[in-house]
Write an enzyme that holds these catalytic residues in place. Structure first.
Site, PDB file in Angstrom:
ATOM      1  N   HIS A   1      31.380  35.115  27.417  1.00 41.64           N
ATOM      2  CA  HIS A   1      32.621  34.505  26.931  1.00 41.64           C
ATOM      3  C   HIS A   1      32.334  33.496  25.830  1.00 41.64           C
ATOM      4  CE1 HIS A   1      33.258  35.938  31.026  1.00 41.64           C
ATOM      5  NE2 HIS A   1      34.535  36.087  30.717  1.00 41.64           N
TER       6      HIS A   1
ATOM      7  N   PRO B   1      35.489  30.878  39.764  1.00 44.40           N
ATOM      8  CA  PRO B   1      36.818  31.034  40.353  1.00 44.40           C
ATOM      9  C   PRO B   1      37.698  29.873  39.854  1.00 44.40           C
ATOM     10  CG  PRO B   1      35.075  31.275  42.009  1.00 44.40           C
ATOM     11  CD  PRO B   1      34.439  30.685  40.779  1.00 44.40           C
TER      12      PRO B   1
ATOM     13  N   ASN C   1      43.897  25.335  24.453  1.00 40.21           N
ATOM     14  CA  ASN C   1      43.814  26.263  23.313  1.00 40.21           C
ATOM     15  C   ASN C   1      44.959  27.269  23.268  1.00 40.21           C
ATOM     16  OD1 ASN C   1      43.128  28.163  25.248  1.00 40.21           O
ATOM     17  ND2 ASN C   1      40.937  28.132  24.772  1.00 40.21           N
TER      18      ASN C   1
ATOM     19  N   HIS D   1      37.784  35.521  23.776  1.00 40.27           N
ATOM     20  CA  HIS D   1      37.663  34.978  25.136  1.00 40.27           C
ATOM     21  C   HIS D   1      36.446  35.533  25.876  1.00 40.27           C
ATOM     22  CE1 HIS D   1      38.599  33.979  29.340  1.00 40.27           C
ATOM     23  NE2 HIS D   1      38.175  35.205  29.564  1.00 40.27           N
TER      24      HIS D   1
ATOM     25  N   SER E   1      46.591  17.585  66.127  1.00 44.90           N
ATOM     26  CA  SER E   1      46.302  18.904  66.702  1.00 44.90           C
ATOM     27  C   SER E   1      44.836  19.271  66.572  1.00 44.90           C
ATOM     28  CB  SER E   1      47.125  19.984  65.993  1.00 44.90           C
ATOM     29  OG  SER E   1      48.495  19.730  66.124  1.00 44.90           O
TER      30      SER E   1
ATOM     31  N   GLU F   1      45.364  22.808  52.332  1.00 45.33           N
ATOM     32  CA  GLU F   1      44.157  23.349  52.985  1.00 45.33           C
ATOM     33  C   GLU F   1      43.082  23.745  51.967  1.00 45.33           C
ATOM     34  OE1 GLU F   1      47.255  24.519  53.550  1.00 45.33           O
ATOM     35  OE2 GLU F   1      47.689  23.792  55.578  1.00 45.33           O
TER      36      GLU F   1
ATOM     37  N   PHE G   1      44.676  29.356  59.217  1.00 44.75           N
ATOM     38  CA  PHE G   1      44.724  28.930  57.821  1.00 44.75           C
ATOM     39  C   PHE G   1      43.337  28.846  57.178  1.00 44.75           C
ATOM     40  CE2 PHE G   1      48.783  26.939  59.508  1.00 44.75           C
ATOM     41  CZ  PHE G   1      49.542  28.039  59.150  1.00 44.75           C
TER      42      PHE G   1
ATOM     43  N   HIS H   1      43.090  25.981  67.484  1.00 44.48           N
ATOM     44  CA  HIS H   1      44.124  26.979  67.798  1.00 44.48           C
ATOM     45  C   HIS H   1      43.610  28.358  67.384  1.00 44.48           C
ATOM     46  CE1 HIS H   1      46.039  23.104  67.847  1.00 44.48           C
ATOM     47  NE2 HIS H   1      47.154  23.596  68.356  1.00 44.48           N
TER      48      HIS H   1
ATOM     49  N   HIS I   1      50.795  32.291  63.549  1.00 43.23           N
ATOM     50  CA  HIS I   1      49.816  31.230  63.790  1.00 43.23           C
ATOM     51  C   HIS I   1      48.625  31.686  64.637  1.00 43.23           C
ATOM     52  CE1 HIS I   1      52.781  28.769  61.941  1.00 43.23           C
ATOM     53  NE2 HIS I   1      52.228  27.620  62.302  1.00 43.23           N
TER      54      HIS I   1
HETATM   55  C1  LIG Z   1      40.636  32.676  40.304  1.00 42.28           C
HETATM   56  C2  LIG Z   1      40.307  33.432  39.081  1.00 42.28           C
HETATM   57  N1  LIG Z   1      41.181  34.341  38.628  1.00 42.28           N
HETATM   58  C3  LIG Z   1      40.879  35.090  37.533  1.00 42.28           C
HETATM   59  C4  LIG Z   1      39.693  34.919  36.894  1.00 42.28           C
HETATM   60  C5  LIG Z   1      39.359  35.792  35.689  1.00 42.28           C
HETATM   61  N2  LIG Z   1      39.454  35.001  34.450  1.00 42.28           N
HETATM   62  C6  LIG Z   1      38.390  34.423  33.917  1.00 42.28           C
HETATM   63  S1  LIG Z   1      38.770  33.499  32.566  1.00 42.28           S
HETATM   64  C7  LIG Z   1      40.395  33.903  32.690  1.00 42.28           C
HETATM   65  C8  LIG Z   1      41.392  33.367  31.689  1.00 42.28           C
HETATM   66  C9  LIG Z   1      41.323  31.912  31.674  1.00 42.28           C
HETATM   67  O1  LIG Z   1      42.036  31.396  30.604  1.00 42.28           O
HETATM   68  P1  LIG Z   1      41.615  29.968  30.068  1.00 42.28           P
HETATM   69  O2  LIG Z   1      41.277  29.084  31.174  1.00 42.28           O
HETATM   70  O3  LIG Z   1      42.675  29.551  29.137  1.00 42.28           O
HETATM   71  O4  LIG Z   1      40.269  30.275  29.308  1.00 42.28           O
HETATM   72  P2  LIG Z   1      40.072  30.573  27.755  1.00 42.28           P
HETATM   73  O5  LIG Z   1      40.557  31.968  27.516  1.00 42.28           O
HETATM   74  O6  LIG Z   1      40.860  29.568  27.001  1.00 42.28           O
HETATM   75  O7  LIG Z   1      38.605  30.461  27.575  1.00 42.28           O
HETATM   76  C10 LIG Z   1      40.622  34.727  33.777  1.00 42.28           C
HETATM   77  C11 LIG Z   1      41.931  35.276  34.143  1.00 42.28           C
HETATM   78  C12 LIG Z   1      38.818  33.949  37.393  1.00 42.28           C
HETATM   79  N3  LIG Z   1      37.630  33.705  36.842  1.00 42.28           N
HETATM   80  N4  LIG Z   1      39.158  33.203  38.458  1.00 42.28           N
HETATM   81 MG   LIG Z   2      42.780  28.920  27.270  1.00 40.18          MG
END
Ligand SMILES: Cc1ncc(C[n+]2csc(CCOP(=O)(O)OP(=O)(O)O)c2C)c(N)n1
Ligand SMILES: [Mg+2]
Length: 660
Positions: free
Chosen positions: A30, A120, A187, A261, A379, A406, A432, A456, A468
């Site tokens: 990226h 993530p 951006n 990207h 709880s 959570e 949960f 639980h 639950h």
């Molecule tokens: C939870 C999660 N969902 C989807 C992705 C896949 N993903 C990676 S980057 C991205 C787009 C993110 O956009 P942005 O934060 O604006 O990054 P930019 O394109 O500006 O570098 C996605 C959907 C991920 N890494 N984590």
């Molecule tokens: Mg972005």
């Protein structure tokens, strides 16, 4: 020395060059985000971030969290350029290849200077909140001399769209974590194109509503960035800096578009970019002067580190602080004495209550423990006498009211564990764990010691009904690598499981605890921790052994009743309590074969959850008593009857198998 802004441009271009060349070589990655945030990162590392490349683990360093983890080349470039031992230029050449610490997304266990694993989206920001909590807590305990650092986050549009960011900023704003600064890579682009496609939110207004200070700057104007970061650092509120940037900045034909990207720019566009930014060096070569400017940044941190070290040496609590940061628990007899007391006077309590009793002893003995609950304190039984609330301004407290957050709680716990100096535990209902799961997974991947108090834990919770009642949760969590799933059967096993969870420094543990009262089954003293091997023979067959019952948690006492009935019929039965399958799997063959013999004995599992996977221990000709559907809304005793968890239902099933 202080760098003037004219010298920062080539420094930032070094990040751009390394990024586009590494992504091109890997033919994946990226480039857009590191190229867009290169100027902001250069100002941050040049003027603000407190770091010492020679000692990545210096406890009082600022924490830098790249929440937009897909932009991993940003942090790899920064670590290399500022002179960390790793990554080397060869590591960067091997970006995304097997064996290179420059993994696709940054991994905390591969490189010093990578504070947490990110990718993530949103979780880096939420972990940073935990780091900022840990920092304020240790500051309140050990003072400014030893602990006074900031947490800086780079977050993208994606991080700020994910639901978890709402939980994270709500908590940080409420707690007024002024040392937390989020640099938003504003951006206007995500993978699908312009952010207009999917959002029309006023993000600064949202942060302000959550109690944050917000600032905006031109993310390509060094002086303006410096002004904004200085204001952020001066604010006593957590601060969002909206850095207006152009994704893929420098690429003449692609910048500002989503095509930068997540794909290599291509040889032609890389050549055009080199021209545009005035970069004539070969790929993976940084001109000496520019590298010297980057390397000079280490001096500021070295000086701060040296000053810190002399304060540390003079500090009367030096050894204690060192132990805390190492994560060593000071051993005491407290738990052993507590268990001895239970053996002398057995009690029947729910294991959630047993957990509270064990925690009473542990939180008194271990100052590292910071507890909390996602609004289920009464709880989950997570609050103890020794733990006062952690509140804005009273950061010495050791109990966090996370609110109904959570996922935010679990991610913050990861940040605390990774920061070091504290050991987080937090509670919610077992069902949960689904809301916490992405953070539990990152705890496991990051080898973080987070302890989840999940109460639980079955249909035994009764009237709240199937929404639950966890059914698939135990087995699905057992499927996750590097997590201890513990389901103690009684008050003694609960204390032992707590001990085991605390001893394991490199993995999270989940304590699955009952709502309903359970009789104390362990009445004899054993040497060491009775649960340490994950499963053990609680009762040996009296008549010739024909059956081994394997049960967990609340079903172990039922297994004991079933065994009694079978023994009366002349069928010899072992009862094996299996509080932690993962620990059992770690034992040698001899131990496992002794507990679960392969001699034609019928093996039967009893657990109030799905049977999926139990054949691992009972074999294909074994018997699995479980619940392979969703539960129902009724008192617990009616549900156990409905689902066949009674002596009268189980005994005939076993008899028909043994008499075959
Ligand atoms: C939870 C999660 N969902 C989807 C992705 C896949 N993903 C990676 S980057 C991205 C787009 C993110 O956009 P942005 O934060 O604006 O990054 P930019 O394109 O500006 O570098 C996605 C959907 C991920 N890494 N984590
Ligand atoms: Mg972005």
């Amino acid at each position: 020395m202080s760098l003037d802004t004219a010298r920062m441009a080539p420094m930032a271009n070094a990040i751009r060059a390394l990024t586009m060349d590494a992504v091109q070589a890997a033919n994946s990655g990226h480039p857009g985000m590191p190229m867009g945030m290169a100027d902001v990162a250069t100002v941050l590392y040049s003027k603000f971030l407190k770091f010492d490349p020679a000692t990545p683990n210096w406890p009082d360093r600022d924490r830098f969290v790249l929440s937009a983890g897909h932009g991993s080349m940003l942090i790899y470039s920064l670590l290399h350029l500022t002179g960390y031992e790793a990554p080397s230029m060869d590591d960067i050449r091997n970006f995304r290849q097997l064996g290179s610490p420059c993994a696709g997304h940054p991994e905390n266990f591969l490189l010093g200077g990578v504070e947490c694993t990110t990718g993530p989206l949103g979780q880096g920001l939420a972990m940073a909140v935990g780091m900022a909590i840990a920092e304020r807590h240790l500051n309140a305990d050990f003072g400014d001399n030893l602990v006074d650092h900031r947490t800086w986050v780079v977050a993208g549009d994606g991080c700020l769209m994910e639901g978890i960011n709402h939980e994270a900023i709500g908590l940080a704003g409420h707690l007024q974590l002024g040392q937390l600064n989020v640099l938003w890579d504003d951006n206007g682009i995500t993978i699908d194109g312009s952010t207009d496609l999917s959002t029309s939110e006023d993000i600064p207004a949202r942060f302000q509503a959550a109690g944050w200070h917000t600032i905006a700057c031109d993310g390509h104007d060094f002086a303006d960035i410096e002004r904004a970061l200085a204001e952020a650092a001066a604010s006593d509120k957590p601060t969002l800096v909206a850095c207006r940037t152009v994704i893929g900045k420098g690429s003449p034909n692609k910048q500002g578009t989503s095509s930068t990207h997540g794909a290599p720019l291509g040889d032609d566009e890389i050549a055009a970019t080199r021209k545009e930014i005035g970069w004539s060096a070969e790929p993976f070569v940084i001109p000496d002067e520019i590298l010297a400017d980057w390397r000079s940044l280490a001096h500021r941190g070295e000086g701060e580190h040296a000053a810190w070290t002399s304060r540390f040496h003079a500090d009367p609590r030096r050894a204690e602080f060192e132990g805390r940061m190492a994560g060593d628990i000071v051993q005491s007899d407290a738990v052993t004495n507590y268990i001895d007391g239970l053996l002398a006077e057995p009690v029947k309590v729910a294991t959630r209550k047993a957990s509270e009793m064990a925690l009473g002893v542990l939180t008194e003995a271990i100052p590292d423990l910071i507890g909390g609950s996602a609004d289920l304190t009464g709880s989950n039984n997570t609050k103890t006498k020794a733990t006062e609330p952690f509140r804005p301004g009273s950061y010495d407290g050791r109990y966090i009211y996370y609110g109904i957050r959570e996922f935010g709680m679990a991610a913050a716990m990861n940040g605390m564990a990774l920061h070091g100096g504290v050991i987080p535990y937090g509670g919610t209902f077992m069902v949960f764990t689904d809301y916490c799961r992405p953070a539990i997974r990152l705890a496991a991947l990051q080898q973080a010691r987070a302890i989840y108090v999940m109460t639980h834990d079955s249909i035994g919770l009764g009237e709240d009904g199937p929404t639950h009642q966890p059914v698939e949760h135990l087995q699905s969590l057992r499927a996750m690598p590097n997590v201890l799933v513990m389901r103690p059967a009684d008050v003694v096993e609960t204390a032992e499981c707590w001990e085991l969870a605390l001893e394991r420094k490199d993995c999270p543990s989940i304590l699955a605890l009952s709502r309903q009262g359970l009789p104390q089954l362990r009445l004899e003293k054993v040497s060491g921790n009775g649960c340490a091997k994950g499963a053990y023979r609680l009762k040996a067959a009296e008549a010739g052994r024909k059956v081994v019952l394997i049960a967990t948690g609340s079903e172990v006492s039922l297994a004991m009743d079933v065994a009694k009935d079978l023994e009366a019929k002349g069928v010899g039965v072992d009862v094996v309590s299996m509080p932690c399958a993962e620990l059992f799997d770690e034992q040698d063959v001899a131990y496992r074969a002794d507990v679960l013999p392969e001699d034609g004995t019928l093996r039967v599992s009893i657990e109030a959850g799905v049977t999926f996977g139990w054949e691992r221990y009972t074999g294909l000709d074994g018997l699995n008593i479980g619940i392979d559907r969703f539960g129902a809304s009724a008192p617990a005793s009616d549900l156990f009857k409905l689902f066949g968890f009674t002596v009268d239902e189980i005994v005939p099933k076993i008899m028909s198998k043994v008499s075959n």
